[in-house]
Motif scaffolding. Sequence first.
Motif, PDB file in Angstrom:
ATOM      1  N   ALA A 138       5.701  14.300  -0.698  1.00 16.37           N
ATOM      2  CA  ALA A 138       4.502  13.769  -1.358  1.00 16.37           C
ATOM      3  C   ALA A 138       4.789  12.400  -1.976  1.00 16.37           C
ATOM      4  CB  ALA A 138       4.014  14.758  -2.428  1.00 16.37           C
ATOM      5  N   TRP A 139       5.891  12.290  -2.701  1.00 22.42           N
ATOM      6  CA  TRP A 139       6.241  11.011  -3.322  1.00 22.42           C
ATOM      7  C   TRP A 139       6.579   9.952  -2.275  1.00 22.42           C
ATOM      8  CZ3 TRP A 139       5.523   8.983  -7.949  1.00 22.42           C
ATOM      9  CH2 TRP A 139       5.202   9.835  -9.005  1.00 22.42           C
ATOM     10  N   SER A 140       7.209  10.341  -1.197  1.00 22.10           N
ATOM     11  CA  SER A 140       7.523   9.384  -0.125  1.00 22.10           C
ATOM     12  C   SER A 140       6.241   8.818   0.473  1.00 22.10           C
ATOM     13  CB  SER A 140       8.359  10.053   0.963  1.00 22.10           C
ATOM     14  OG  SER A 140       9.627  10.402   0.458  1.00 22.10           O
ATOM     15  N   ARG A 141       5.255   9.661   0.655  1.00 12.62           N
ATOM     16  CA  ARG A 141       3.979   9.181   1.201  1.00 12.62           C
ATOM     17  C   ARG A 141       3.274   8.248   0.230  1.00 12.62           C
ATOM     18  NH1 ARG A 141       0.884  13.776   4.741  1.00 12.62           N
ATOM     19  NH2 ARG A 141       2.575  14.141   6.216  1.00 12.62           N
ATOM     20  N   LEU A 142       3.261   8.615  -1.050  1.00  9.12           N
ATOM     21  CA  LEU A 142       2.625   7.750  -2.046  1.00  9.12           C
ATOM     22  C   LEU A 142       3.344   6.407  -2.103  1.00  9.12           C
ATOM     23  CD1 LEU A 142       0.680   7.082  -4.327  1.00  9.12           C
ATOM     24  CD2 LEU A 142       2.250   8.270  -5.898  1.00  9.12           C
ATOM     25  N   TYR A 143       4.654   6.426  -2.170  1.00  9.91           N
ATOM     26  CA  TYR A 143       5.420   5.186  -2.243  1.00  9.91           C
ATOM     27  C   TYR A 143       5.182   4.339  -0.987  1.00  9.91           C
ATOM     28  CZ  TYR A 143       9.177   1.873  -2.895  1.00  9.91           C
ATOM     29  OH  TYR A 143       9.883   0.706  -3.034  1.00  9.91           O
ATOM     30  N   GLY A 144       5.122   4.991   0.162  1.00 10.55           N
ATOM     31  CA  GLY A 144       4.846   4.264   1.404  1.00 10.55           C
ATOM     32  C   GLY A 144       3.504   3.544   1.365  1.00 10.55           C
ATOM     33  N   ALA A 145       2.498   4.191   0.796  1.00  9.63           N
ATOM     34  CA  ALA A 145       1.172   3.564   0.687  1.00  9.63           C
ATOM     35  C   ALA A 145       1.213   2.366  -0.263  1.00  9.63           C
ATOM     36  CB  ALA A 145       0.142   4.593   0.212  1.00  9.63           C
ATOM     37  N   VAL A 146       1.936   2.495  -1.367  1.00 13.07           N
ATOM     38  CA  VAL A 146       2.051   1.403  -2.336  1.00 13.07           C
ATOM     39  C   VAL A 146       2.771   0.213  -1.696  1.00 13.07           C
ATOM     40  CG1 VAL A 146       3.175   0.707  -4.505  1.00 13.07           C
ATOM     41  CG2 VAL A 146       1.897   2.871  -4.381  1.00 13.07           C
ATOM     42  N   VAL A 147       3.886   0.480  -1.012  1.00 12.95           N
ATOM     43  CA  VAL A 147       4.648  -0.598  -0.384  1.00 12.95           C
ATOM     44  C   VAL A 147       3.834  -1.265   0.723  1.00 12.95           C
ATOM     45  CG1 VAL A 147       6.681  -1.118   1.028  1.00 12.95           C
ATOM     46  CG2 VAL A 147       6.904   0.296  -1.017  1.00 12.95           C
ATOM     47  N   LYS A 148       3.081  -0.477   1.467  1.00 12.26           N
ATOM     48  CA  LYS A 148       2.260  -1.060   2.537  1.00 12.26           C
ATOM     49  C   LYS A 148       1.275  -2.076   1.955  1.00 12.26           C
ATOM     50  CE  LYS A 148      -0.525   0.184   6.518  1.00 12.26           C
ATOM     51  NZ  LYS A 148      -1.027   1.270   7.347  1.00 12.26           N
ATOM     52  N   ALA A 149       0.679  -1.746   0.839  1.00 17.68           N
ATOM     53  CA  ALA A 149      -0.252  -2.683   0.193  1.00 17.68           C
ATOM     54  C   ALA A 149       0.486  -3.901  -0.345  1.00 17.68           C
ATOM     55  CB  ALA A 149      -1.002  -1.973  -0.930  1.00 17.68           C
ATOM     56  N   MET A 150       1.664  -3.696  -0.925  1.00 23.36           N
ATOM     57  CA  MET A 150       2.423  -4.824  -1.454  1.00 23.36           C
ATOM     58  C   MET A 150       2.910  -5.738  -0.329  1.00 23.36           C
ATOM     59  SD  MET A 150       4.599  -3.143  -4.598  1.00 23.36           S
ATOM     60  CE  MET A 150       5.410  -4.684  -5.018  1.00 23.36           C
ATOM     61  N   ARG A 151       3.260  -5.166   0.811  1.00 30.31           N
ATOM     62  CA  ARG A 151       3.743  -5.971   1.956  1.00 30.31           C
ATOM     63  C   ARG A 151       2.737  -7.011   2.398  1.00 30.31           C
ATOM     64  NH1 ARG A 151       7.932  -3.816   5.966  1.00 30.31           N
ATOM     65  NH2 ARG A 151       7.287  -5.707   7.020  1.00 30.31           N
ATOM     66  N   ARG A 152       1.485  -6.725   2.200  1.00 32.37           N
ATOM     67  CA  ARG A 152       0.457  -7.696   2.595  1.00 32.37           C
ATOM     68  C   ARG A 152       0.645  -9.016   1.848  1.00 32.37           C
ATOM     69  NH1 ARG A 152      -2.978  -2.799   2.591  1.00 32.37           N
ATOM     70  NH2 ARG A 152      -3.186  -2.242   4.766  1.00 32.37           N
ATOM     71  N   GLY A 153       1.256  -8.955   0.666  1.00 35.43           N
ATOM     72  CA  GLY A 153       1.555 -10.173  -0.076  1.00 35.43           C
ATOM     73  C   GLY A 153       2.557 -11.058   0.635  1.00 35.43           C
TER      74      GLY A 153
END
Length: 161
Positions: A138-153
Amino acid sequence: MESGMPLSGAQRALIRETWQRVSGSPVQHGLVLFTRLFDLDPDLLPLFQYNCKQFASPQECLSAPEFLDHIRKVMLVIDAAVSHLENLSSLEEYLYNLGKKHQAVGVKVESFSTVGESLLYMLEKCLGTAFSPDVQEAWSRLYGAVVKAMRRGWDTLPEGD
């Protein structure tokens, strides 16, 4: 924010339940996270400079008041993600700008996998036997979603990775 693997209701519940156990001591748990981060990748230490002061050791950095403020901010970002599990897309612009800010100070996208490992390590140390494979997923999926959004930067800047 589409993570590719959306969180199930059970995963959201696990994240909320485990975060409640960790969030009461953000600096203490953040120190576990960043101690592990510097153990895994000591080359990240030079990225943390305050008033042009280079830290001689991870211990010096981890005890600096400015760095403790950084830990508080990181833990607040995690708290925001947990608070918005039902609507992570509401954090999209914030995380995009956070990604741009991290790229501007020299953070490499690849470092986020080490941060993710450090986050899971911190959760495991703080939760003990409550850190199950389901909690990890669960935490891996949440962290993956956060990083995906940050990567757009990074992706929007020509000098990005």
